[in-house]
Design a protein around this motif. Sequence first.
Motif, short mmCIF file in Angstrom:
data_model
loop_
_atom_site.label_atom_id
_atom_site.label_comp_id
_atom_site.label_asym_id
_atom_site.label_seq_id
_atom_site.Cartn_x
_atom_site.Cartn_y
_atom_site.Cartn_z
N MET A 1 -10.33 -0.86 3.11
CA MET A 1 -9.43 -0.73 3.87
C MET A 1 -10.09 -1.01 4.97
SD MET A 1 -8.00 2.43 5.44
CE MET A 1 -7.55 3.50 4.20
N PRO A 2 -9.34 -2.53 5.22
CA PRO A 2 -10.02 -2.84 6.63
C PRO A 2 -10.34 -1.89 7.88
CG PRO A 2 -7.75 -4.26 5.96
CD PRO A 2 -7.95 -3.23 5.14
N LEU A 3 -11.27 -2.40 8.52
CA LEU A 3 -11.44 -1.59 9.86
C LEU A 3 -10.71 -1.83 11.04
CD1 LEU A 3 -14.20 -0.20 11.06
CD2 LEU A 3 -15.24 -2.50 11.99
N SER A 4 -9.15 -2.54 11.06
CA SER A 4 -8.72 -2.23 11.81
C SER A 4 -7.69 -1.69 11.32
CB SER A 4 -8.10 -3.59 12.28
OG SER A 4 -7.19 -3.99 10.98
N LEU A 5 -7.22 -1.62 10.80
CA LEU A 5 -6.49 -0.38 10.24
C LEU A 5 -6.69 1.23 10.21
CD1 LEU A 5 -3.54 0.04 8.78
CD2 LEU A 5 -4.39 -0.04 6.09
N GLN A 6 -8.59 1.27 9.67
CA GLN A 6 -9.05 2.15 9.87
C GLN A 6 -8.76 2.81 11.03
OE1 GLN A 6 -13.13 2.33 8.21
NE2 GLN A 6 -12.72 0.45 6.62
N ALA A 7 -8.99 2.14 11.77
CA ALA A 7 -8.63 2.66 13.29
C ALA A 7 -8.07 3.03 13.59
CB ALA A 7 -9.67 2.16 13.57
N LEU A 8 -6.61 2.48 13.33
CA LEU A 8 -5.96 2.43 13.11
C LEU A 8 -4.85 4.08 13.30
CD1 LEU A 8 -2.62 1.77 14.93
CD2 LEU A 8 -2.28 0.67 12.62
N ILE A 9 -5.42 4.11 12.27
CA ILE A 9 -5.12 5.59 10.51
C ILE A 9 -6.22 7.37 11.48
CG2 ILE A 9 -5.10 7.14 8.99
CD1 ILE A 9 -4.29 3.88 7.33
N ALA A 10 -7.09 6.50 11.91
CA ALA A 10 -7.52 7.50 12.27
C ALA A 10 -7.59 8.04 14.21
CB ALA A 10 -9.40 7.13 12.32
N VAL A 11 -7.00 7.23 14.49
CA VAL A 11 -6.21 7.49 16.21
C VAL A 11 -5.14 8.15 16.20
CG1 VAL A 11 -5.02 5.52 16.84
CG2 VAL A 11 -6.86 6.18 18.49
N VAL A 12 -4.41 8.28 14.61
CA VAL A 12 -3.42 8.62 14.80
C VAL A 12 -3.16 10.17 15.57
CG1 VAL A 12 -1.41 9.28 13.47
CG2 VAL A 12 -2.14 6.84 13.30
N VAL A 41 -3.63 15.61 6.25
CA VAL A 41 -3.21 14.66 5.27
C VAL A 41 -3.58 13.46 5.40
CG1 VAL A 41 -0.64 13.39 5.49
CG2 VAL A 41 -0.42 15.51 5.66
N ILE A 42 -4.18 13.01 6.27
CA ILE A 42 -4.51 11.57 7.01
C ILE A 42 -6.13 11.85 5.69
CG2 ILE A 42 -6.09 10.37 8.06
CD1 ILE A 42 -3.22 10.79 10.17
N ALA A 43 -6.50 13.28 6.36
CA ALA A 43 -7.62 12.92 5.43
C ALA A 43 -7.67 12.92 4.13
CB ALA A 43 -8.78 14.48 5.93
N LEU A 44 -6.85 13.74 3.47
CA LEU A 44 -6.99 13.77 2.26
C LEU A 44 -5.87 12.47 1.07
CD1 LEU A 44 -4.89 17.42 1.84
CD2 LEU A 44 -7.46 16.50 1.36
N THR A 45 -5.76 11.57 2.53
CA THR A 45 -4.61 10.60 1.25
C THR A 45 -5.40 9.31 2.02
OG1 THR A 45 -3.35 10.34 3.27
CG2 THR A 45 -2.55 11.84 1.57
N ALA A 46 -5.52 8.81 3.47
CA ALA A 46 -5.76 7.62 3.92
C ALA A 46 -7.22 8.03 3.24
CB ALA A 46 -5.98 6.93 4.53
N TRP A 47 -7.76 8.47 3.96
CA TRP A 47 -10.06 8.98 3.40
C TRP A 47 -10.10 9.81 2.09
CZ3 TRP A 47 -8.28 6.76 8.07
CH2 TRP A 47 -9.38 6.44 9.19
N GLN A 48 -9.08 9.92 1.28
CA GLN A 48 -9.68 10.56 -0.30
C GLN A 48 -10.46 11.61 0.52
OE1 GLN A 48 -9.41 7.87 -3.12
NE2 GLN A 48 -8.48 5.81 -1.95
#
Length: 562
Positions: A1-12, A41-48
């Motif tokens: 996952m690109p860093l920019s996308l990581q940051a975007l999802i993390a800030v949600v 939800v973000i932890a379980l899905t995007a961050w696995q």
Amino acid sequence: MPLSLQALIAVVPILIAAVLLVGFRWPAKWAMPVVYVVSVVIALTAWQVSFAHVAASTIQGLFITFNILYIIFGAILLLNTLKHSGAVQAIRDGFTELSTDRRVQVVIIAWLFGAFIEGAAGFGTPAAIVAPLLVALGFPAMCAVMIGMMVQSTPVTFGAVGTPILVGVTGGLENPELTAQLTEAGLTFSDYLQLITTNSAIFHGITGTLMPLLMVMMMTRFYGANKSWTEGLSIAPFAIMGGLVFTIPYTLTGAFLGPEFPSLIGSLLGLAVLSFLTKKGVLVPKDTWDFASKPSWPASWMGSIEIEHKETTGDGMPTMKAWMPYVILALLLVMSRLPQLPIGDWLKALTITWPNVFNTGISGSTQPLYLPGTLLLITVFITFFLHKMEASQLRAAFRESSKILLGAGFVLVFTVPMVRIYINSGVNAAALPSMPVAMAEWVATSVGGVWPFFAPSIGAIGAFIAGSNTVSNLMFSLFQFSVAETLAISGVVIVALQAVGAAAGNMIAIHNVVAASATVGLLGQEGATLRKTIIPTLYYVVLVGLLGMIAVYVVGVGDPVM
């Protein structure tokens, strides 16, 4: 996952919290459960992150929630006890004798007394004690919360007898590679930590001097009858004097004695000096400022704690006797936090722990006797005998305090576990950094050489998320140092900027706002408070960021390992 996308999802989750609390003006009791679910939800899905890890983080958060609620309960109970004993009336009369000007009271009570409580206990205790005291003195509850939150700025880096530096920076920064670099330079880690302490104290000393003035101006602008900044600005000479009597000894103590005592010594000397100067009328304004009459206050300003002011009859409680519970509390806090005394170790002996929750390596623990909540309860029972109270009065204080606690508990049960999921998300199947680190790394790659300006903001974001300078330092100190190494600038300065920014972030930490609001019975107005405390937070991180740029690129502050 690109860093920019990581940051975007993390800030949600942070954005959702901001939109719901500030934009839609939802109360935290509705907003934070939503934010918690989104974070899961973000932890379980995007961050696995594994379900076990999320559950363990939640349990760890509940341990911390207990600690916070225990402190809140103790602070509310002490205030209610003093209300029923008649001490609040005497304290209020005593401050009225010193000055009836609310602007002067803010500088002496909130700024200096609050700084002392921060230096002794930290972890949100100042707002939990100062806010209800201000309400007892006749301040609107919402104003008291705002001012109580603003206290949690300059003193915080050296709060709890230096914990954010001694535990936060040390735990976040110390590693074998740095130790080897320091050894090669002929230094110990303690030497390096002292350099960070000195720089932090200087940044705070410059920026914090204007905080009492800003507190007063915020009060007159948002809670004055004329909604005027200038009514606060008119007390500038006195307010700046109030800032200097704290920041001068504070900065010198940090530079020459270390991180344990700047806030304690600065506040004690400041209280003594400013009280004396106020009695002598030095720089005290000729006019007197007060709030509009209470019946004209909007309902949103009012909390559920009501303490009516009665005319002094002359046979009330002596002011010194009324203040003794706070003196006793301060002594207990200091004695339990001084590493030179064994009292802290005795209190820490009782530790309730759930180690390695669900085999995740995450642990939850509490040391109930060491928490300020226990010391507050001890003070309550001493007060019961000291003020010769009736058992029925103490029962009434317990009953009133328990009701207020329930509302705060519901909010914090969701808020603190959300924070722990964020922090612990670095252990995952996606091989991603934790959500806070992902956001910070994106910022670092985006700004480059002007990083010193943004470093305090990263610290503030960490404190906003975690509600703690110490935790922010644990999360980001090594990251900040690594960015400094990459940019070939002073790691000492950058880590100091982290520590100072993390202190400023306490003013907008959601569960600190909830905790302070609970002590005055004002749950549901957290968003309104945040919309105001973002102003001093921005002042702090912008000015400190500019000072960091000057230190690195103009003064040329170096680093012994670079």
